[in-house]
Write an enzyme that holds these catalytic residues in place. Structure first.
Site, PDB file in Angstrom:
ATOM      1  N   THR A  18      27.338 -43.904   5.712  1.00  0.00           N
ATOM      2  CA  THR A  18      28.251 -42.754   5.633  1.00  0.00           C
ATOM      3  C   THR A  18      27.433 -41.468   5.679  1.00  0.00           C
ATOM      4  O   THR A  18      26.258 -41.446   5.320  1.00  0.00           O
ATOM      5  CB  THR A  18      29.073 -42.805   4.334  1.00  0.00           C
ATOM      6  OG1 THR A  18      28.202 -42.625   3.214  1.00  0.00           O
ATOM      7  CG2 THR A  18      29.802 -44.132   4.197  1.00  0.00           C
ATOM      8  N   GLY A  19      28.070 -40.387   6.110  1.00  0.00           N
ATOM      9  CA  GLY A  19      27.334 -39.131   6.284  1.00  0.00           C
ATOM     10  C   GLY A  19      26.224 -39.287   7.298  1.00  0.00           C
ATOM     11  O   GLY A  19      25.119 -38.757   7.120  1.00  0.00           O
ATOM     12  N   ALA A  20      26.512 -39.979   8.404  1.00  0.00           N
ATOM     13  CA  ALA A  20      25.463 -40.426   9.323  1.00  0.00           C
ATOM     14  C   ALA A  20      25.031 -39.379  10.339  1.00  0.00           C
ATOM     15  O   ALA A  20      24.086 -39.631  11.098  1.00  0.00           O
ATOM     16  CB  ALA A  20      25.943 -41.671  10.078  1.00  0.00           C
ATOM     17  N   SER A  22      23.931 -36.188   9.749  1.00  0.00           N
ATOM     18  CA  SER A  22      23.115 -35.077   9.255  1.00  0.00           C
ATOM     19  C   SER A  22      22.146 -35.566   8.195  1.00  0.00           C
ATOM     20  O   SER A  22      22.430 -36.527   7.465  1.00  0.00           O
ATOM     21  CB  SER A  22      24.012 -33.983   8.667  1.00  0.00           C
ATOM     22  OG  SER A  22      23.230 -32.929   8.134  1.00  0.00           O
ATOM     23  N   GLY A  23      21.000 -34.923   8.123  1.00  0.00           N
ATOM     24  CA  GLY A  23      20.062 -35.136   7.034  1.00  0.00           C
ATOM     25  C   GLY A  23      19.596 -36.569   6.894  1.00  0.00           C
ATOM     26  O   GLY A  23      19.154 -37.228   7.838  1.00  0.00           O
ATOM     27  N   GLY A  25      21.311 -39.309   6.317  1.00  0.00           N
ATOM     28  CA  GLY A  25      22.106 -40.283   7.055  1.00  0.00           C
ATOM     29  C   GLY A  25      21.674 -40.390   8.503  1.00  0.00           C
ATOM     30  O   GLY A  25      21.579 -41.502   9.059  1.00  0.00           O
ATOM     31  N   SER A 149      20.281 -38.595  -6.742  1.00  0.00           N
ATOM     32  CA  SER A 149      19.382 -37.440  -6.721  1.00  0.00           C
ATOM     33  C   SER A 149      18.550 -37.449  -7.984  1.00  0.00           C
ATOM     34  O   SER A 149      18.978 -37.960  -9.038  1.00  0.00           O
ATOM     35  CB  SER A 149      20.170 -36.133  -6.620  1.00  0.00           C
ATOM     36  OG  SER A 149      19.307 -35.018  -6.779  1.00  0.00           O
ATOM     37  N   TYR A 162      26.620 -29.851  -8.746  1.00  0.00           N
ATOM     38  CA  TYR A 162      25.982 -30.934  -7.990  1.00  0.00           C
ATOM     39  C   TYR A 162      25.266 -31.896  -8.944  1.00  0.00           C
ATOM     40  O   TYR A 162      25.369 -33.126  -8.795  1.00  0.00           O
ATOM     41  CB  TYR A 162      25.006 -30.334  -6.986  1.00  0.00           C
ATOM     42  CG  TYR A 162      24.264 -31.350  -6.157  1.00  0.00           C
ATOM     43  CD1 TYR A 162      24.851 -31.921  -5.037  1.00  0.00           C
ATOM     44  CD2 TYR A 162      22.965 -31.738  -6.491  1.00  0.00           C
ATOM     45  CE1 TYR A 162      24.166 -32.855  -4.264  1.00  0.00           C
ATOM     46  CE2 TYR A 162      22.279 -32.660  -5.726  1.00  0.00           C
ATOM     47  CZ  TYR A 162      22.876 -33.227  -4.624  1.00  0.00           C
ATOM     48  OH  TYR A 162      22.203 -34.147  -3.866  1.00  0.00           O
TER      49      TYR A 162
END
Length: 469
Positions: A18-20, A22-23, A25, A149, A162
């Site tokens: 997931t979130g593939a 950007s960054g 992912g 994190s 966050y």
């Protein structure tokens, strides 16, 4: 089904990310495809998904995608169904999607805070539920990897919302892992905690500070975290931190929170301020997907390409051997260099030689003194014993002589008394001897007469016959 999963090599797996686009992912998708895995991409931007999928397919990768917001459970379920139809299921599910907010908590609207939790926390929950339902019935099970994190261990001001969401992710991951263990489900749940990473994270975050922001150094390259994520896909890892700088900060906060919190409150906001860049109101990705062109470019002037902490965690045996070899080489170099090696060696040998721990000369002198004292004491005791023996002999002689004199006196007195008693007894015996003789004669005669009378009474006695004729 056995509670112990069978983890396949990466080139035999189907991996959902997931979130593939950007960054982390994006880096994970590219490296997984390069390793030969079937890659299934999930993100909110269909244009970016399509472009990335075509790029990977052009390189020979097996790839597919589904448009979905991780906050939408039904959309994630539909994406999982599509993966099952295309690849026959999946072996690893990576919950990576996330957004952030820079700014004080009091100045962040509740709507924005809820939206951040919808993506960061509920996205992980939704993905984990969907993945667990599939993997619990899949032969060999599989792996769920949640990207957290280091701020779940050491919260920071300015990134308070966050940090709170990542605390929630950590708590959910650990509790969910234990529940699956209790149910004996063949699913491994891993938590990856990156430190500061070279991603467009600060550009995609909603910025309420009015200043350009960035993550403080040290910053690590995205492929360092991507390699760690893929390592977890093939090895049973409970939790792993990427980035020694972040781990050090977290350890400091855990050890002395009373000192760490004032320091963080004072210095963290200024460290996050990017004084080398002008503030620009970037289009954040909090509510809508952000378009960054699928580029893995360097966003920081200095980026670390290697995390010692992560490699130590991944290869403990090799690390121990390397440390032992380096320690041996260093010790040998220290002891055996040309100038002072022999001297240092002799010094060290003298320190570790047990014979040098005691002053043997002084100890020997003490033993000699003790022996002399003992001999002197024994001699004195012998002399006292000799003196005592002589006194005892003298006393015994005197006692014997006294006893002998007393015995002679007693014998004389006793002898006189005994002779007197003997004389009296002799006179008594002589005076009664005649009377005794007469009495004895009379008794003898009487006995003879009685015997003749008894004999004459017998019928056939010769005495009676002679009298009759």
């Amino acid at each position: 089904m056995s509670a112990k999963p069978t983890l396949k090599p990466l080139d035999q797996q189907a991996v959902v990310i997931t979130g593939a686009t950007s960054g982390l992912g994006l880096a994970t998708a590219r490296r997984a495809a390069k390793a030969g895995a079937c890659v299934f991409l999930v993100a909110r931007s269909e244009a970016d998904l399509k472009a990335l999928c075509e790029s990977l397919q052009a390189e020979g990768a097996r790839c597919a995608y589904a448009v979905a917001d991780v906050a939408d459970f039904d959309a994630l379920s539909a994406a999982a169904d599509k993966c099952r139809r295309l690849f026959g299921g999946f072996d690893t599910w990576v919950n990576n999607a996330g957004v952030s907010i820079f700014g004080p908590i009091r100045e962040t609207t509740l709507e924005d805070q809820r939206r951040l939790f919808e993506t960061n926390y509920w996205g992980v929950v939704n993905g984990s539920m969907v993945a667990a339902d599939h993997l619990r019935t899949r032969p060999g099970g599989g792996v769920i990897i949640n990207v957290g994190s280091i701020l779940s261990d050491a919260p920071m001001p300015v990134q308070g919302v966050y940090s709170a969401s990542k605390h929630a992710v950590k708590g959910f991951t650990n509790a969910f892992r234990m529940e699956l263990m209790r149910e004996q489900t063949p699913v491994i749940v891993s938590l990856v905690k990156p430190a500061a990473i070279d991603t467009p994270y600060s550009r995609h975050a909603r910025n309420l500070t009015g200043q350009a922001v960035h993550n403080p150094q040290p910053v690590y390259a995205t492929h360092v975290v991507a390699d760690t994520i893929l390592y977890c896909a093939t090895h049973p890892v409970r939790e792993i931190t990427v980035g020694g700088g972040g781990r050090l900060i977290a350890a400091f906060y855990s050890a002395v929170p009373g000192l760490a919190e004032p320091l963080f409150a004072r210095f963290a906001p200024s460290l996050m301020r990017d004084r080398g860049s002008a503030y620009q109101p970037y289009e954040d990705g909090l509510h809508e997907s952000a378009d960054d062109g699928l580029e893995e470019k360097v966003h920081y002037p200095m980026v670390r390409q290697f995390s010692v902490l992560a490699e130590v965690r991944k290869h403990p045996g090799i690390t121990t051997a390397v440390v032992a070899v380096l320690a041996g080489v260093g010790l040998a170099t220290l002891l055996l260099n040309q100038r002072s090696g022999p001297t240092r060696f002799e010094t060290l040998r003298g320190r570790i030689d047990p014979r040098g721990w005691l002053d043997t000369g002084a100890l020997r002198d003490q033993f000699d003194d003790l022996a002399r004292n003992i001999r002197q004491g024994l001699d004195e005791a012998g002399e006292r014993a000799g003196d005592l023996g002589e006194d005892t002999r003298d006393k015994a002689g005197r006692w014997y002589r006294d006893a002998q004199r007393s015995s002679r006196k007693s014998l004389k007195r006793t002898g006189k008394t005994a002779r007197r008693y003997a004389d009296k007894a002799g006179g008594y015996a002589r005076s009664h001897a005649r009377e005794g003789g007469a009495l004895l004669a009379i008794a003898t005669i009487a006995a003879a007469i009685g015997a003749v009378a008894l004999e004459s009474r017998r019928a056939n006695a010769p005495t009676r016959s002679s009298t009759r004729y």
